[in-house]
Design a protein around this motif. Sequence first.
Motif, PDB file in Angstrom:
ATOM      1  N   SER A  69      27.707 -94.279  37.627  1.00 62.17           N
ATOM      2  CA  SER A  69      28.029 -93.590  37.206  1.00 62.17           C
ATOM      3  C   SER A  69      27.617 -92.323  37.646  1.00 62.17           C
ATOM      4  O   SER A  69      27.983 -91.776  38.754  1.00 62.17           O
ATOM      5  CB  SER A  69      29.000 -92.732  36.241  1.00 62.17           C
ATOM      6  OG  SER A  69      30.142 -93.682  35.408  1.00 62.17           O
ATOM      7  N   GLU A  70      26.019 -92.160  37.541  1.00 63.54           N
ATOM      8  CA  GLU A  70      25.412 -91.293  37.933  1.00 63.54           C
ATOM      9  C   GLU A  70      25.253 -92.082  39.635  1.00 63.54           C
ATOM     10  O   GLU A  70      24.877 -91.048  40.459  1.00 63.54           O
ATOM     11  CB  GLU A  70      23.942 -91.638  37.139  1.00 63.54           C
ATOM     12  CG  GLU A  70      23.599 -90.880  36.166  1.00 63.54           C
ATOM     13  CD  GLU A  70      24.091 -89.312  36.433  1.00 63.54           C
ATOM     14  OE1 GLU A  70      23.552 -88.782  37.858  1.00 63.54           O
ATOM     15  OE2 GLU A  70      25.083 -89.025  35.691  1.00 63.54           O
ATOM     16  N   LYS A  73      28.172 -90.753  41.295  1.00 58.67           N
ATOM     17  CA  LYS A  73      27.860 -89.206  41.462  1.00 58.67           C
ATOM     18  C   LYS A  73      27.546 -88.621  42.767  1.00 58.67           C
ATOM     19  O   LYS A  73      27.774 -88.084  43.001  1.00 58.67           O
ATOM     20  CB  LYS A  73      28.305 -88.765  40.218  1.00 58.67           C
ATOM     21  CG  LYS A  73      27.980 -87.358  40.142  1.00 58.67           C
ATOM     22  CD  LYS A  73      28.077 -86.809  38.517  1.00 58.67           C
ATOM     23  CE  LYS A  73      26.884 -86.723  38.755  1.00 58.67           C
ATOM     24  NZ  LYS A  73      26.148 -85.972  37.297  1.00 58.67           N
ATOM     25  N   ASP A  74      26.087 -89.650  42.758  1.00 59.21           N
ATOM     26  CA  ASP A  74      25.063 -88.608  43.454  1.00 59.21           C
ATOM     27  C   ASP A  74      25.776 -88.423  44.927  1.00 59.21           C
ATOM     28  O   ASP A  74      25.690 -88.630  46.069  1.00 59.21           O
ATOM     29  CB  ASP A  74      23.829 -89.621  43.479  1.00 59.21           C
ATOM     30  CG  ASP A  74      23.399 -89.059  42.399  1.00 59.21           C
ATOM     31  OD1 ASP A  74      23.162 -87.836  41.773  1.00 59.21           O
ATOM     32  OD2 ASP A  74      22.214 -89.283  42.080  1.00 59.21           O
ATOM     33  N   ASP A  76      29.209 -88.595  46.286  1.00 61.31           N
ATOM     34  CA  ASP A  76      29.948 -88.043  46.547  1.00 61.31           C
ATOM     35  C   ASP A  76      29.966 -87.011  46.686  1.00 61.31           C
ATOM     36  O   ASP A  76      30.151 -86.255  47.523  1.00 61.31           O
ATOM     37  CB  ASP A  76      31.209 -87.938  45.150  1.00 61.31           C
ATOM     38  CG  ASP A  76      32.393 -89.502  44.304  1.00 61.31           C
ATOM     39  OD1 ASP A  76      31.937 -90.259  45.983  1.00 61.31           O
ATOM     40  OD2 ASP A  76      32.756 -89.201  43.279  1.00 61.31           O
ATOM     41  N   GLU A  77      28.824 -85.998  46.293  1.00 59.73           N
ATOM     42  CA  GLU A  77      28.426 -84.871  46.659  1.00 59.73           C
ATOM     43  C   GLU A  77      27.439 -84.959  48.133  1.00 59.73           C
ATOM     44  O   GLU A  77      27.142 -85.640  48.854  1.00 59.73           O
ATOM     45  CB  GLU A  77      26.851 -84.321  45.787  1.00 59.73           C
ATOM     46  CG  GLU A  77      27.543 -84.545  44.435  1.00 59.73           C
ATOM     47  CD  GLU A  77      26.235 -84.386  43.523  1.00 59.73           C
ATOM     48  OE1 GLU A  77      24.937 -84.385  44.007  1.00 59.73           O
ATOM     49  OE2 GLU A  77      27.079 -84.183  42.399  1.00 59.73           O
TER      50      GLU A  77
END
Length: 77
Positions: A69-70, A73-74, A76-77
């Motif tokens: 997930s991390e 998430k990274d 996506d930024e």
Amino acid sequence: MERIVLEVGDTTAKKWRFTSQKRREEIAKKIEINLAKELMNESKEEFKMFLTDLRDTMKNNGLTEEALSEILKDNDE
């Protein structure tokens, strides 16, 4: 279309030889559908096994759901 050869019993082969072309085509279509279904099922099962093995390998290498997930998430930024 591609031709394949299937081995059958002597009685079946004899009946096949004396069957009309129309009937042979009907039977061939049924065989093709059943063969495709069987091969598709096999492929699905192999894919499920692949995913299970991959999940286990990733888990053994420390990739937890939280870590994944991390990472996602990274990205996506």
